[in-house]
Design an enzyme around this catalytic site. Structure first.
Site, PDB file in Angstrom:
ATOM      1  N   HIS A  95     -10.413  -8.217  -3.080  1.00  0.00           N
ATOM      2  CA  HIS A  95     -10.213  -9.268  -1.900  1.00  0.00           C
ATOM      3  C   HIS A  95     -10.929  -9.007  -0.572  1.00  0.00           C
ATOM      4  O   HIS A  95     -11.900  -8.060  -1.099  1.00  0.00           O
ATOM      5  CB  HIS A  95      -8.365  -8.454  -1.171  1.00  0.00           C
ATOM      6  CG  HIS A  95      -8.206  -7.287  -1.140  1.00  0.00           C
ATOM      7  ND1 HIS A  95      -8.754  -6.495  -2.212  1.00  0.00           N
ATOM      8  CD2 HIS A  95      -8.729  -6.533   0.336  1.00  0.00           C
ATOM      9  CE1 HIS A  95      -8.565  -5.326  -2.430  1.00  0.00           C
ATOM     10  NE2 HIS A  95      -8.662  -4.583  -0.523  1.00  0.00           N
ATOM     11  N   ASP A  97     -11.182  -7.361   3.765  1.00  0.00           N
ATOM     12  CA  ASP A  97      -9.868  -6.818   4.338  1.00  0.00           C
ATOM     13  C   ASP A  97      -9.645  -7.933   5.625  1.00  0.00           C
ATOM     14  O   ASP A  97     -10.755  -8.309   6.485  1.00  0.00           O
ATOM     15  CB  ASP A  97     -10.678  -5.471   5.153  1.00  0.00           C
ATOM     16  CG  ASP A  97     -10.579  -4.344   3.974  1.00  0.00           C
ATOM     17  OD1 ASP A  97      -9.746  -5.003   3.011  1.00  0.00           O
ATOM     18  OD2 ASP A  97     -11.213  -3.457   3.927  1.00  0.00           O
ATOM     19  N   HIS A 251     -13.577  -6.384  -2.799  1.00  0.00           N
ATOM     20  CA  HIS A 251     -13.758  -5.468  -3.371  1.00  0.00           C
ATOM     21  C   HIS A 251     -12.590  -4.963  -4.306  1.00  0.00           C
ATOM     22  O   HIS A 251     -11.529  -5.836  -4.468  1.00  0.00           O
ATOM     23  CB  HIS A 251     -13.589  -4.059  -2.450  1.00  0.00           C
ATOM     24  CG  HIS A 251     -12.897  -3.888  -0.958  1.00  0.00           C
ATOM     25  ND1 HIS A 251     -13.241  -4.844   0.086  1.00  0.00           N
ATOM     26  CD2 HIS A 251     -11.803  -3.152  -1.027  1.00  0.00           C
ATOM     27  CE1 HIS A 251     -12.109  -4.671   0.345  1.00  0.00           C
ATOM     28  NE2 HIS A 251     -11.077  -3.682   0.343  1.00  0.00           N
TER      29      HIS A 251
END
Length: 276
Positions: A95, A97, A251
Protein backbone atom coordinates in the site's frame (compact mmCIF):
# COMPACT_ATOMS: atom_id res chain seq x y z
CA UNK A 1 26.27 13.21 4.96
CA UNK A 2 26.92 9.95 3.10
CA UNK A 3 24.48 7.76 1.14
CA UNK A 4 25.02 4.04 0.49
CA UNK A 5 22.72 2.60 -2.17
CA UNK A 6 21.07 -0.64 -0.96
CA UNK A 7 19.57 -2.07 -4.19
CA UNK A 8 19.67 -0.98 -7.84
CA UNK A 9 15.99 0.03 -7.76
CA UNK A 10 15.39 1.55 -4.34
CA UNK A 11 16.80 2.42 -0.93
CA UNK A 12 19.84 4.13 0.60
CA UNK A 13 21.42 4.06 4.05
CA UNK A 14 22.27 7.60 5.18
CA UNK A 15 25.00 8.35 7.71
CA UNK A 16 26.73 11.46 8.98
CA UNK A 17 23.65 13.32 10.21
CA UNK A 18 21.93 13.65 13.60
CA UNK A 19 18.18 13.97 13.05
CA UNK A 20 17.59 14.77 16.72
CA UNK A 21 19.15 18.19 16.08
CA UNK A 22 17.42 20.93 14.05
CA UNK A 23 18.24 20.67 10.35
CA UNK A 24 19.75 23.47 8.32
CA UNK A 25 18.11 24.51 5.03
CA UNK A 26 21.05 22.94 3.18
CA UNK A 27 20.54 19.62 4.97
CA UNK A 28 16.82 19.66 4.17
CA UNK A 29 17.55 20.28 0.49
CA UNK A 30 20.13 17.50 0.39
CA UNK A 31 17.78 15.02 2.08
CA UNK A 32 14.98 15.84 -0.35
CA UNK A 33 17.31 15.30 -3.30
CA UNK A 34 18.44 11.96 -1.87
CA UNK A 35 14.81 11.00 -1.27
CA UNK A 36 13.81 11.64 -4.88
CA UNK A 37 16.85 9.71 -6.12
CA UNK A 38 16.55 6.70 -3.78
CA UNK A 39 12.79 6.63 -2.92
CA UNK A 40 13.42 5.56 0.70
CA UNK A 41 16.17 6.62 3.11
CA UNK A 42 17.23 4.71 6.22
CA UNK A 43 18.92 6.20 9.29
CA UNK A 44 20.31 4.28 12.25
CA UNK A 45 20.30 5.26 15.94
CA UNK A 46 18.02 8.32 15.81
CA UNK A 47 16.28 8.36 19.25
CA UNK A 48 13.72 11.05 18.44
CA UNK A 49 11.13 12.17 20.95
CA UNK A 50 7.62 12.58 19.50
CA UNK A 51 8.09 16.36 19.42
CA UNK A 52 11.47 16.04 17.68
CA UNK A 53 9.90 13.59 15.22
CA UNK A 54 7.11 16.03 14.43
CA UNK A 55 9.51 18.96 14.06
CA UNK A 56 11.80 16.93 11.79
CA UNK A 57 8.91 16.01 9.49
CA UNK A 58 7.59 19.59 9.48
CA UNK A 59 10.78 20.70 7.71
CA UNK A 60 9.32 19.12 4.57
CA UNK A 61 5.70 20.29 4.65
CA UNK A 62 2.45 20.38 6.57
CA UNK A 63 1.62 17.24 8.51
CA UNK A 64 -1.41 14.97 8.23
CA UNK A 65 -3.48 13.95 11.26
CA UNK A 66 -4.84 10.48 10.66
CA UNK A 67 -8.64 10.09 11.06
CA UNK A 68 -8.49 6.54 12.48
CA UNK A 69 -5.10 5.56 13.92
CA UNK A 70 -4.26 6.54 17.52
CA UNK A 71 -1.69 9.26 18.07
CA UNK A 72 0.79 10.33 20.72
CA UNK A 73 -1.12 11.91 23.63
CA UNK A 74 0.82 15.17 23.33
CA UNK A 75 1.65 15.26 19.61
CA UNK A 76 -1.36 14.51 17.43
CA UNK A 77 0.69 14.47 14.23
CA UNK A 78 2.58 11.36 15.43
CA UNK A 79 0.69 8.10 14.78
CA UNK A 80 1.36 5.33 17.30
CA UNK A 81 1.28 1.90 15.64
CA UNK A 82 1.35 -0.47 18.61
CA UNK A 83 0.70 -3.97 17.24
CA UNK A 84 0.41 -7.05 19.42
CA UNK A 85 -1.92 -10.00 20.09
CA UNK A 86 -4.74 -7.67 21.17
CA UNK A 87 -4.16 -5.27 18.25
CA UNK A 88 -2.99 -7.41 15.31
CA UNK A 89 -0.97 -5.90 12.45
CA UNK A 90 -2.93 -4.43 9.54
CA UNK A 91 -0.16 -3.27 7.19
CA UNK A 92 0.77 -6.64 5.71
CA UNK A 93 -0.49 -5.72 2.24
CA UNK A 94 1.26 -3.57 -0.35
CA UNK A 95 0.00 0.00 0.00
CA UNK A 96 0.81 3.67 -0.15
CA UNK A 97 -0.23 5.89 2.75
CA UNK A 98 -3.47 7.88 2.69
CA UNK A 99 -4.31 7.81 -1.05
CA UNK A 100 -7.96 8.50 -0.21
CA UNK A 101 -7.51 12.30 0.00
CA UNK A 102 -7.24 14.84 -2.82
CA UNK A 103 -3.58 15.62 -2.08
CA UNK A 104 -2.03 12.41 -0.70
CA UNK A 105 1.16 12.53 1.37
CA UNK A 106 4.50 13.26 -0.26
CA UNK A 107 6.32 11.25 2.38
CA UNK A 108 6.34 9.57 5.75
CA UNK A 109 8.93 9.19 8.51
CA UNK A 110 8.69 5.96 10.53
CA UNK A 111 10.59 5.51 13.80
CA UNK A 112 11.14 2.12 15.44
CA UNK A 113 10.34 2.22 19.16
CA UNK A 114 9.79 -1.39 20.30
CA UNK A 115 11.09 -4.19 18.07
CA UNK A 116 10.26 -7.91 18.36
CA UNK A 117 13.17 -10.33 18.84
CA UNK A 118 12.79 -11.43 15.22
CA UNK A 119 10.55 -10.55 12.28
CA UNK A 120 8.65 -7.33 11.70
CA UNK A 121 10.72 -6.21 8.71
CA UNK A 122 9.26 -3.65 6.29
CA UNK A 123 9.62 -3.79 2.51
CA UNK A 124 9.38 -0.88 0.06
CA UNK A 125 8.87 -1.09 -3.69
CA UNK A 126 9.70 1.44 -6.37
CA UNK A 127 6.56 2.05 -8.44
CA UNK A 128 8.77 3.89 -10.94
CA UNK A 129 10.96 0.82 -11.52
CA UNK A 130 7.81 -1.31 -11.75
CA UNK A 131 6.30 1.00 -14.38
CA UNK A 132 9.52 1.16 -16.37
CA UNK A 133 9.55 -2.66 -16.55
CA UNK A 134 6.13 -2.82 -18.25
CA UNK A 135 6.08 -3.32 -22.01
CA UNK A 136 4.84 -0.50 -24.24
CA UNK A 137 1.54 -2.27 -24.93
CA UNK A 138 0.64 -2.46 -21.27
CA UNK A 139 1.77 1.11 -20.66
CA UNK A 140 -0.57 2.19 -23.43
CA UNK A 141 -3.43 0.21 -21.87
CA UNK A 142 -3.18 1.98 -18.49
CA UNK A 143 -1.96 5.38 -19.74
CA UNK A 144 -5.23 7.31 -19.36
CA UNK A 145 -7.02 5.26 -16.71
CA UNK A 146 -8.13 6.50 -13.30
CA UNK A 147 -8.83 4.51 -10.15
CA UNK A 148 -10.86 4.93 -6.99
CA UNK A 149 -9.19 4.87 -3.57
CA UNK A 150 -11.39 4.30 -0.54
CA UNK A 151 -10.57 4.61 3.17
CA UNK A 152 -13.37 2.14 3.94
CA UNK A 153 -11.64 -0.60 1.93
CA UNK A 154 -8.83 -0.81 4.48
CA UNK A 155 -10.46 0.56 7.64
CA UNK A 156 -13.34 -1.89 8.05
CA UNK A 157 -15.92 -2.26 10.81
CA UNK A 158 -14.76 -5.81 11.49
CA UNK A 159 -11.19 -4.61 12.17
CA UNK A 160 -11.73 -1.16 13.66
CA UNK A 161 -15.35 -1.04 14.84
CA UNK A 162 -15.38 -3.21 17.95
CA UNK A 163 -16.91 -0.54 20.20
CA UNK A 164 -19.65 2.01 19.64
CA UNK A 165 -17.08 4.78 20.00
CA UNK A 166 -14.84 3.17 17.37
CA UNK A 167 -17.75 2.72 14.96
CA UNK A 168 -18.67 6.37 15.38
CA UNK A 169 -15.07 7.39 14.69
CA UNK A 170 -15.04 5.23 11.55
CA UNK A 171 -18.31 6.68 10.34
CA UNK A 172 -16.95 10.21 10.80
CA UNK A 173 -13.71 9.30 9.00
CA UNK A 174 -15.64 7.87 6.04
CA UNK A 175 -17.96 10.88 5.88
CA UNK A 176 -15.00 13.27 5.89
CA UNK A 177 -12.97 11.14 3.45
CA UNK A 178 -15.21 9.89 0.62
CA UNK A 179 -13.64 7.78 -2.16
CA UNK A 180 -11.12 9.71 -4.23
CA UNK A 181 -10.13 9.21 -7.88
CA UNK A 182 -6.48 9.46 -9.00
CA UNK A 183 -4.57 8.50 -12.18
CA UNK A 184 -3.44 4.89 -12.45
CA UNK A 185 -0.14 6.20 -13.82
CA UNK A 186 1.18 9.15 -11.87
CA UNK A 187 3.98 11.60 -12.73
CA UNK A 188 6.40 12.43 -9.95
CA UNK A 189 6.22 16.23 -9.44
CA UNK A 190 9.97 16.59 -8.88
CA UNK A 191 11.72 13.98 -11.01
CA UNK A 192 9.13 13.90 -13.79
CA UNK A 193 9.33 10.09 -13.80
CA UNK A 194 6.15 8.05 -14.06
CA UNK A 195 4.96 5.22 -11.88
CA UNK A 196 2.09 2.94 -10.94
CA UNK A 197 -0.37 4.47 -8.47
CA UNK A 198 -2.76 1.70 -7.43
CA UNK A 199 -2.41 -0.58 -4.41
CA UNK A 200 -3.91 -3.62 -2.69
CA UNK A 201 -5.23 -1.88 0.42
CA UNK A 202 -7.16 1.13 -0.84
CA UNK A 203 -7.73 0.88 -4.60
CA UNK A 204 -11.21 -0.53 -5.24
CA UNK A 205 -11.76 -0.20 -9.00
CA UNK A 206 -10.58 1.34 -12.25
CA UNK A 207 -13.23 3.78 -13.37
CA UNK A 208 -13.03 3.34 -17.13
CA UNK A 209 -13.02 -0.48 -17.18
CA UNK A 210 -15.76 -3.07 -16.79
CA UNK A 211 -15.68 -4.78 -13.36
CA UNK A 212 -14.00 -7.99 -14.57
CA UNK A 213 -11.34 -6.13 -16.54
CA UNK A 214 -10.80 -3.70 -13.65
CA UNK A 215 -10.16 -6.60 -11.30
CA UNK A 216 -7.79 -8.24 -13.79
CA UNK A 217 -5.71 -5.08 -14.28
CA UNK A 218 -5.58 -4.26 -10.57
CA UNK A 219 -4.51 -7.79 -9.69
CA UNK A 220 -1.75 -7.69 -12.28
CA UNK A 221 -0.43 -4.25 -11.31
CA UNK A 222 -0.48 -4.86 -7.56
CA UNK A 223 1.34 -8.18 -7.92
CA UNK A 224 3.78 -6.69 -10.46
CA UNK A 225 4.79 -3.91 -8.04
CA UNK A 226 5.78 -6.56 -5.46
CA UNK A 227 8.38 -8.27 -7.69
CA UNK A 228 11.66 -8.69 -5.77
CA UNK A 229 13.77 -6.68 -8.23
CA UNK A 230 11.81 -3.53 -7.34
CA UNK A 231 12.02 -4.05 -3.56
CA UNK A 232 14.26 -3.25 -0.59
CA UNK A 233 13.74 -4.93 2.81
CA UNK A 234 14.73 -3.32 6.10
CA UNK A 235 15.37 -5.24 9.33
CA UNK A 236 14.56 -2.82 12.13
CA UNK A 237 16.67 -1.98 15.17
CA UNK A 238 15.45 0.30 17.97
CA UNK A 239 15.50 3.95 16.91
CA UNK A 240 16.05 3.25 13.23
CA UNK A 241 14.15 5.75 11.08
CA UNK A 242 12.90 5.41 7.51
CA UNK A 243 11.93 8.39 5.36
CA UNK A 244 10.14 7.40 2.17
CA UNK A 245 8.74 9.18 -0.84
CA UNK A 246 5.08 8.17 -0.61
CA UNK A 247 4.22 9.49 -4.06
CA UNK A 248 5.58 6.57 -6.07
CA UNK A 249 6.52 3.85 -3.61
CA UNK A 250 4.53 1.19 -1.81
CA UNK A 251 5.40 -0.63 1.40
CA UNK A 252 4.54 -3.86 3.21
CA UNK A 253 5.05 -4.55 6.94
CA UNK A 254 5.67 -8.23 7.69
CA UNK A 255 3.22 -9.55 10.29
CA UNK A 256 5.36 -12.48 11.39
CA UNK A 257 6.24 -11.53 14.97
CA UNK A 258 3.18 -12.30 17.10
CA UNK A 259 2.81 -12.90 20.03
CA UNK A 260 5.56 -10.29 20.41
CA UNK A 261 4.91 -6.56 20.35
CA UNK A 262 6.02 -4.01 17.75
CA UNK A 263 5.67 -0.24 18.27
CA UNK A 264 6.35 2.31 15.52
CA UNK A 265 5.80 6.07 15.38
CA UNK A 266 4.91 7.71 12.08
CA UNK A 267 4.77 11.30 10.87
CA UNK A 268 3.07 11.88 7.52
CA UNK A 269 3.86 14.89 5.30
CA UNK A 270 1.09 16.19 3.05
CA UNK A 271 1.78 16.42 -0.67
CA UNK A 272 0.14 17.57 -3.89
CA UNK A 273 -2.61 16.37 -6.18
CA UNK A 274 -1.54 13.43 -8.39
CA UNK A 275 -1.42 14.13 -12.14
CA UNK A 276 -0.57 12.22 -15.28
Amino acid sequence: MQAKRLTPAIGALISGINLCEPLTPAQCSELLALLVENHVLFFENQPLTPRQHRDLAANFGSLHVHPVYPHDPEVEEIIVLDTNVKNPPDSDTWHTDVPFIECPPMGSLLSARVIPPSGGDTLWSSCIAAYDALDDEYKSLIENLTAEHDLAAAFTDSRYGESAEAREQLATARKNNPPMVHPVVRTHPVSGKRGIYVNQSFTTRIIELAPDKSTEVLQFLTSHVARPEFVVQWKWKPYDLAFWDNRLTQHFANADYLPHRRVMHRATILGDKPFR
